[in-house]
Structures are given as structure tokens and as C-alpha cells.
Design a protein around this motif. Structure first.
Motif, mmCIF file in Angstrom:
data_model
loop_
_atom_site.group_PDB
_atom_site.id
_atom_site.type_symbol
_atom_site.label_atom_id
_atom_site.label_comp_id
_atom_site.label_asym_id
_atom_site.label_seq_id
_atom_site.Cartn_x
_atom_site.Cartn_y
_atom_site.Cartn_z
ATOM 1 N N ASP A 39 0.801 -1.219 0.000
ATOM 2 C CA ASP A 39 0.000 0.000 0.000
ATOM 3 C C ASP A 39 0.841 1.279 0.000
ATOM 4 O O ASP A 39 0.654 2.166 0.821
ATOM 5 N N GLY A 40 1.809 1.334 -0.907
ATOM 6 C CA GLY A 40 2.609 2.535 -1.060
ATOM 7 C C GLY A 40 3.755 2.690 -0.079
ATOM 8 O O GLY A 40 4.420 3.710 -0.069
ATOM 9 N N THR A 41 3.991 1.689 0.764
ATOM 10 C CA THR A 41 5.062 1.809 1.753
ATOM 11 C C THR A 41 6.398 1.300 1.224
ATOM 12 O O THR A 41 7.409 1.442 1.896
ATOM 13 N N CYS A 46 12.960 -0.749 -4.501
ATOM 14 C CA CYS A 46 13.173 -1.694 -3.405
ATOM 15 C C CYS A 46 12.463 -3.014 -3.694
ATOM 16 O O CYS A 46 13.034 -4.090 -3.517
ATOM 17 N N GLY A 47 11.221 -2.940 -4.143
ATOM 18 C CA GLY A 47 10.474 -4.153 -4.470
ATOM 19 C C GLY A 47 11.175 -4.976 -5.541
ATOM 20 O O GLY A 47 11.245 -6.205 -5.445
ATOM 21 N N GLY A 59 21.644 -10.450 -7.935
ATOM 22 C CA GLY A 59 21.732 -9.100 -7.397
ATOM 23 C C GLY A 59 22.227 -9.080 -5.971
ATOM 24 O O GLY A 59 22.293 -10.104 -5.290
ATOM 25 N N PRO A 60 22.573 -7.879 -5.525
ATOM 26 C CA PRO A 60 23.078 -7.723 -4.152
ATOM 27 C C PRO A 60 21.946 -7.825 -3.142
ATOM 28 O O PRO A 60 20.772 -7.700 -3.506
ATOM 29 N N PRO A 61 22.294 -8.023 -1.881
ATOM 30 C CA PRO A 61 21.261 -7.998 -0.844
ATOM 31 C C PRO A 61 20.599 -6.616 -0.808
ATOM 32 O O PRO A 61 21.211 -5.623 -1.214
ATOM 33 N N PRO A 62 19.372 -6.532 -0.336
ATOM 34 C CA PRO A 62 18.705 -5.234 -0.244
ATOM 35 C C PRO A 62 19.495 -4.277 0.661
ATOM 36 O O PRO A 62 20.135 -4.706 1.619
ATOM 37 N N THR A 63 19.422 -2.987 0.350
ATOM 38 C CA THR A 63 20.086 -1.974 1.171
ATOM 39 C C THR A 63 19.377 -1.864 2.521
ATOM 40 O O THR A 63 18.255 -2.360 2.685
ATOM 41 N N LYS A 64 20.015 -1.165 3.447
ATOM 42 C CA LYS A 64 19.414 -0.982 4.767
ATOM 43 C C LYS A 64 18.093 -0.212 4.654
ATOM 44 O O LYS A 64 17.124 -0.538 5.335
ATOM 45 N N ASP A 65 18.055 0.800 3.780
ATOM 46 C CA ASP A 65 16.814 1.558 3.582
ATOM 47 C C ASP A 65 15.709 0.673 3.010
ATOM 48 O O ASP A 65 14.556 0.745 3.427
ATOM 49 N N LEU A 70 10.875 -3.100 3.854
ATOM 50 C CA LEU A 70 10.360 -4.469 3.921
ATOM 51 C C LEU A 70 9.865 -4.799 5.327
ATOM 52 O O LEU A 70 8.778 -5.344 5.494
ATOM 53 N N VAL A 71 10.654 -4.444 6.328
ATOM 54 C CA VAL A 71 10.260 -4.740 7.712
ATOM 55 C C VAL A 71 8.988 -3.977 8.070
ATOM 56 O O VAL A 71 8.119 -4.503 8.768
#
Length: 125
Positions: A39-41, A46-47, A59-65, A70-71
Motif C-alpha cells: 500500500d505505497g510503503t 526496493c520491491g 543481485g546484491p542484498p537489499p540496502t538498509k533503507d 520491507l520490515v
């Protein structure tokens, strides 16, 4: 004849349960509406980063941001997305078990990058 119908119904239920348990699906995720989940978060970038890592194993692991996004979305939503968008339409590389394992790994890595595990206290000398 009636007992045969009852037996067949029981066998169908048993087979469905075995299949569901063998694929290690998250039952909570099945109750989540994937269409309104993020819902836009979560940004598209990132997705896509998470999709490539989980579904395509590239690909690389997701960034901290990105992990923070995701969390914020939550584990049930993450699991629902993986189950609905990848597992059901077989949009992933490797086996279903590989997909679910990578999904859990990305989730755990993200949670740990946002909320690192507590260090054990130093012993008193």
C-alpha cells in the motif's frame, strides 16, 4: 456408497494438508490481501531489488533503507507476496523450497540489519 463418499472426502482433505505442509507455506500469509499489502510503503526500486534476490537469486542484498521498507510492510505481507506472485505462477529459479528459503533469508537479513541481535553481556571479572 455413502461410506465411499466419506472416505474420498477424507482422502482429498488429507492430500491437501500434506501438500500444504510439504511446501512450507505460511498460513498467516494466506489471509493477507497482496493487492493492498505494501500500500505505497515500498518503493518500486526496493520491491524489484527484493524480487530479484528472492525469486531470481541474483543481485546484491537489499540496502538498509530497502530493508527498513520491507520490515515496515511485515512478514505476513512478504510471505503472501512470495506465495501469490512467485510460487503460484512459478516465477522463480530453482525449486519451491529454494524460493522459500531465499525469502526467509532476505527477511532475516533485513530484520538483522534494522534490529541487530543483542550482544551477550561481558562477563564480570
Amino acid at each position: 456408497m455413502e461410506s465411499l463418499k466419506g472416505f474420498c472426502s477424507l482422502m482429498i482433505l488429507l492430500i491437501i494438508n500434506i501438500v500444504a505442509l510439504s511446501t512450507n507455506l505460511n498460513p498467516v500469509a494466506a489471509q493477507v490481501d497482496v493487492k493492498t499489502c505494501a500500500d505505497g510503503t515500498m518503493t518500486k526500486q526496493c520491491g524489484e531489488s527484493i524480487r530479484l534476490r528472492v525469486a531470481m537469486n541474483v543481485g546484491p542484498p537489499p540496502t538498509k533503507d530497502c530493508c527498513a521498507e520491507l520490515v515496515k510492510v511485515g512478514k505476513p505481507c512478504h510471505d503472501a507476496y512470495v506465495q501469490e506472485r512467485h510460487l503460484k505462477v512459478h516465477d522463480f529459479v530453482g525449486s519451491a523450497e529454494d524460493l522459500l528459503k531465499r525469502s526467509d533469508q532476505v527477511w532475516t537479513q533485513c530484520v538483522n540489519s534494522i534490529h541487530p541481535p543483542a550482544q551477550a553481556p561481558a562477563h564480570f571479572d
